[in-house]
Structures are given as C-alpha cells and as structure tokens.
Design a protein around this motif. Structure first.
Motif, PDB file in Angstrom:
ATOM      1  N   VAL A 126       0.816  -1.217   0.000  1.00 17.30           N
ATOM      2  CA  VAL A 126       0.000   0.000   0.000  1.00 17.30           C
ATOM      3  C   VAL A 126       0.847   1.263   0.000  1.00 17.30           C
ATOM      4  O   VAL A 126       0.370   2.335  -0.353  1.00 17.30           O
ATOM      5  N   ALA A 127       2.108   1.139   0.401  1.00 11.53           N
ATOM      6  CA  ALA A 127       2.967   2.323   0.426  1.00 11.53           C
ATOM      7  C   ALA A 127       4.298   2.087  -0.289  1.00 11.53           C
ATOM      8  O   ALA A 127       5.205   2.933  -0.210  1.00 11.53           O
ATOM      9  N   ASN A 128       4.421   0.929  -0.985  1.00 10.70           N
ATOM     10  CA  ASN A 128       5.655   0.603  -1.717  1.00 10.70           C
ATOM     11  C   ASN A 128       6.886   0.512  -0.822  1.00 10.70           C
ATOM     12  O   ASN A 128       7.974   0.983  -1.190  1.00 10.70           O
ATOM     13  N   LEU A 129       6.715  -0.073   0.349  1.00 11.09           N
ATOM     14  CA  LEU A 129       7.848  -0.208   1.264  1.00 11.09           C
ATOM     15  C   LEU A 129       8.192  -1.682   1.437  1.00 11.09           C
ATOM     16  O   LEU A 129       7.294  -2.504   1.618  1.00 11.09           O
ATOM     17  N   LEU A 130       9.482  -1.977   1.410  1.00  7.30           N
ATOM     18  CA  LEU A 130       9.936  -3.353   1.622  1.00  7.30           C
ATOM     19  C   LEU A 130      11.012  -3.364   2.710  1.00  7.30           C
ATOM     20  O   LEU A 130      11.953  -2.570   2.655  1.00  7.30           O
ATOM     21  N   PHE A 131      10.847  -4.279   3.663  1.00  3.83           N
ATOM     22  CA  PHE A 131      11.817  -4.408   4.756  1.00  3.83           C
ATOM     23  C   PHE A 131      12.541  -5.739   4.586  1.00  3.83           C
ATOM     24  O   PHE A 131      11.924  -6.799   4.622  1.00  3.83           O
ATOM     25  N   THR A 132      13.846  -5.668   4.361  1.00  6.37           N
ATOM     26  CA  THR A 132      14.569  -6.861   3.893  1.00  6.37           C
ATOM     27  C   THR A 132      15.465  -7.513   4.947  1.00  6.37           C
ATOM     28  O   THR A 132      16.112  -8.517   4.637  1.00  6.37           O
ATOM     29  N   GLY A 133      15.518  -6.985   6.162  1.00  9.71           N
ATOM     30  CA  GLY A 133      16.385  -7.612   7.163  1.00  9.71           C
ATOM     31  C   GLY A 133      17.790  -7.779   6.623  1.00  9.71           C
ATOM     32  O   GLY A 133      18.392  -6.824   6.117  1.00  9.71           O
ATOM     33  N   ASP A 134      18.308  -9.014   6.680  1.00 14.73           N
ATOM     34  CA  ASP A 134      19.660  -9.277   6.179  1.00 14.73           C
ATOM     35  C   ASP A 134      19.654 -10.031   4.849  1.00 14.73           C
ATOM     36  O   ASP A 134      20.667 -10.595   4.445  1.00 14.73           O
ATOM     37  N   ALA A 135      18.503 -10.067   4.170  1.00 14.97           N
ATOM     38  CA  ALA A 135      18.451 -10.777   2.892  1.00 14.97           C
ATOM     39  C   ALA A 135      19.001  -9.920   1.762  1.00 14.97           C
ATOM     40  O   ALA A 135      19.508 -10.429   0.765  1.00 14.97           O
ATOM     41  N   PHE A 136      18.905  -8.605   1.926  1.00 12.35           N
ATOM     42  CA  PHE A 136      19.262  -7.698   0.832  1.00 12.35           C
ATOM     43  C   PHE A 136      19.709  -6.369   1.427  1.00 12.35           C
ATOM     44  O   PHE A 136      19.080  -5.868   2.362  1.00 12.35           O
ATOM     45  N   PHE A 137      20.791  -5.810   0.882  1.00 12.69           N
ATOM     46  CA  PHE A 137      21.295  -4.508   1.332  1.00 12.69           C
ATOM     47  C   PHE A 137      21.480  -3.598   0.130  1.00 12.69           C
ATOM     48  O   PHE A 137      21.456  -4.056  -1.016  1.00 12.69           O
ATOM     49  N   SER A 138      21.743  -2.335   0.411  1.00 11.57           N
ATOM     50  CA  SER A 138      22.094  -1.475  -0.704  1.00 11.57           C
ATOM     51  C   SER A 138      23.433  -1.936  -1.255  1.00 11.57           C
ATOM     52  O   SER A 138      24.404  -2.105  -0.512  1.00 11.57           O
ATOM     53  N   CYS A 139      23.481  -2.202  -2.538  1.00 11.47           N
ATOM     54  CA  CYS A 139      24.692  -2.649  -3.223  1.00 11.47           C
ATOM     55  C   CYS A 139      25.151  -4.039  -2.781  1.00 11.47           C
ATOM     56  O   CYS A 139      26.292  -4.417  -3.056  1.00 11.47           O
ATOM     57  N   GLY A 140      24.286  -4.762  -2.073  1.00 13.13           N
ATOM     58  CA  GLY A 140      24.723  -6.070  -1.603  1.00 13.13           C
ATOM     59  C   GLY A 140      23.570  -6.987  -1.289  1.00 13.13           C
ATOM     60  O   GLY A 140      22.406  -6.637  -1.493  1.00 13.13           O
ATOM     61  N   CYS A 141      23.905  -8.168  -0.813  1.00 21.06           N
ATOM     62  CA  CYS A 141      22.874  -9.078  -0.308  1.00 21.06           C
ATOM     63  C   CYS A 141      23.462  -9.811   0.884  1.00 21.06           C
ATOM     64  O   CYS A 141      24.651  -9.691   1.170  1.00 21.06           O
ATOM     65  N   GLY A 142      22.606 -10.555   1.594  1.00 15.53           N
ATOM     66  CA  GLY A 142      23.045 -11.201   2.824  1.00 15.53           C
ATOM     67  C   GLY A 142      24.056 -12.308   2.565  1.00 15.53           C
ATOM     68  O   GLY A 142      23.990 -13.016   1.565  1.00 15.53           O
ATOM     69  N   ARG A 143      24.969 -12.438   3.500  1.00 17.89           N
ATOM     70  CA  ARG A 143      25.927 -13.541   3.438  1.00 17.89           C
ATOM     71  C   ARG A 143      25.156 -14.857   3.613  1.00 17.89           C
ATOM     72  O   ARG A 143      24.164 -14.909   4.325  1.00 17.89           O
ATOM     73  N   LEU A 144      25.646 -15.875   2.962  1.00 17.63           N
ATOM     74  CA  LEU A 144      24.988 -17.181   3.042  1.00 17.63           C
ATOM     75  C   LEU A 144      25.396 -17.866   4.350  1.00 17.63           C
ATOM     76  O   LEU A 144      26.556 -18.201   4.532  1.00 17.63           O
ATOM     77  N   PHE A 145      24.433 -18.029   5.258  1.00 17.83           N
ATOM     78  CA  PHE A 145      24.741 -18.714   6.525  1.00 17.83           C
ATOM     79  C   PHE A 145      24.161 -20.117   6.575  1.00 17.83           C
ATOM     80  O   PHE A 145      24.780 -21.036   7.038  1.00 17.83           O
ATOM     81  N   GLU A 146      22.902 -20.244   6.171  1.00 15.63           N
ATOM     82  CA  GLU A 146      22.222 -21.528   6.379  1.00 15.63           C
ATOM     83  C   GLU A 146      21.670 -22.146   5.100  1.00 15.63           C
ATOM     84  O   GLU A 146      21.479 -23.335   5.015  1.00 15.63           O
TER      85      GLU A 146
END
Ligand SMILES: [Zn+2]
Length: 256
Positions: A126-146
């Motif tokens: 409804v407001a075009n907002l996404l909260f990505t935790g550690d799955a995705f960062f600016s210019c990056g993505c989360g390190r593979l842990f599991e």
C-alpha cells in the motif's frame, strides 16, 4: 496510497530497527536492541502494537522479550523459527499465508531464504515499502549462513521483480563497503561511482532506504548477468551463466 511514516532506529554498531506508524498503529520491524527502542517510545510517548521479525539472528531479536513484557505485544515471525525467535506469538505459515493484516494494514510476506533458512521480508504494498532484514542490502545481499546459493539467488530475484519505485529498508549499514566492492567489479559504472561518492560525503548518515530503481543500476547481485567478464578477470575462470556469476560474486564479496 496509505500514509506510513517510517523511523529508523540505529542499534548496536550498524543495525537498524524500523518503526512504522500510521494513525492507528505502530509496528516495529526487528526489535534489535531494547534501549534505543525504549528511548524512542518514551521520547515520543508512543506504544508499539506489534513486532515483525525478519529472521532469528540475535542482533535482530535482542529487544523482543523486554518490549513484549513492557508493552504486552504480539511478535510475528516465521512459524519454522518458533524455537529461534524469542517470544514469537504469531507464527506465520508461509505456505498458507502470504499476507497478514494488522490494524487493517495488509502486509505481504515474501519468503527469502539464503542468509537463514527461514528469512522473511515484509512488503507494505500500500505504500511501496519493503523491509529486507539481512536478505538484501544497498549494493549487496546477505551472506549465506544456512541456505543454499540457489535459494539466495532466487530470493534476490524475487526482490528484482517488485515495482522499481519500491523503497527498500535494510538491516545493516554496509552500503559504503558494498559500493567499494561493487566498484571493484564495475569501475566504469557512473551510477555506482555517484552512489559511492554520496555515501563517502555523508558517512555519518544512514543510507537506508534505497530504491529498487537505484539498486538495479548499482547492486552487483542484481547485475550478475552483466558481470561475467569482471568475475573472470577476478577469478581467472569464466562463470557459466548468470547463476554461476552470482555465486562467484557472493564468494568474492565474502573475502573483500
Ligand atoms: Zn542476520
């Protein structure tokens, strides 16, 4: 479009919690650490209505129990993380529930394994907002842990499919280092240079949120299909196709 006000709360060294307010509700995305959140609610004379947890890592759930005890609020998270997310009361079953409703605000859930096996993203369409935790960062993505590289790749692809004006709120301030890494692969990318320069000139200011539109131009994990040659130069071995390039980029970033 529903008006949602987002406040970023810095926690620990480089974590971000977020507070989402509308006129009827006040949600916390990842109650990382008790004190900065309590200080905020006290200063604003606000009471939170729920906590939404992206994944079980300690630096994303450190405030769960204290805030739950103080405010008697529900904690949402992945059903399969019930033994790992402290205080979980609302178990999201991603097979059956792709949307939850809190105080009449619809929140879409995206399953994004890789960094952890049960990682969730919260999408406020409804407001075009996404909260990505550690799955995705600016210019990056989360390190593979599991998870597997394939899961991580698919999770990033899911984000790439969203509307390009999506505002992306991520869980750590890694943007500058990520941009330096991305530049090592794409030294001629002007959008990336501009982003790096902007980050350098505002090094004490949080760089969240970013937009998908910008990330498509600068984030190497969204640009793997263009980067086979750069990876070949770095590794002296040519990756076969986009997925292999993505994996090679993740491995290069791990040791950058
Ligand atoms: Zn994590």
């Amino acid at each position: 479009m529903t008006k949602l006000n987002v406040t970023l709360i810095p926690c620990y060294k480089d974590n971000y919690s977020y507070i989402i307010q509308s006129n009827r509700t006040c949600l916390i995305i990842d109650a990382c650490e008790t004190k900065p959140l309590l200080d905020f609610f006290e200063a604003q004379q606000l009471t939170p209505t729920a906590i939404l947890t992206t994944h079980h890592h300690w630096d994303h759930v450190g405030g769960n129990i204290d805030l739950q005890q103080k405010f008697k609020i529900p904690i949402y998270g992945n059903k399969y993380d019930k033994d790992r997310i402290p205080g979980l009361t609302h178990e999201i079953d991603i097979q059956r529930e792709e949307k939850i409703l809190i105080d009449s605000i619809p929140i879409h859930i995206l399953f994004a394994p890789g960094h952890t096996t049960q990682h969730l993203l919260y999408h406020f369409k409804v407001a075009n907002l996404l909260f990505t935790g550690d799955a995705f960062f600016s210019c990056g993505c989360g390190r593979l842990f599991e998870g597997t590289y394939h899961q991580l790749y698919e999770s990033v692809q899911k984000i790439a499919q969203l509307p390009t004006n999506t505002q992306i709120y991520f869980g750590h301030e890694y943007s500058l280092k990520n941009a330096e890494f991305a530049l090592s692969l794409e030294p001629g990318n002007l959008d990336l240079k501009n982003r790096r320069d902007e980050l350098l000139s505002k090094s004490n200011t949080p760089s969240s949120p970013t937009t998908l539109d910008l990330e498509l131009k600068i984030n190497p994990f969204l640009r793997a299909k263009y980067l086979a040659k750069s990876v070949e130069n770095a590794n002296r071995q040519q990756p076969q196709g986009e997925f292999e390039t993505f994996v090679a980029i993740r491995k290069l970033r791990d040791t950058f």
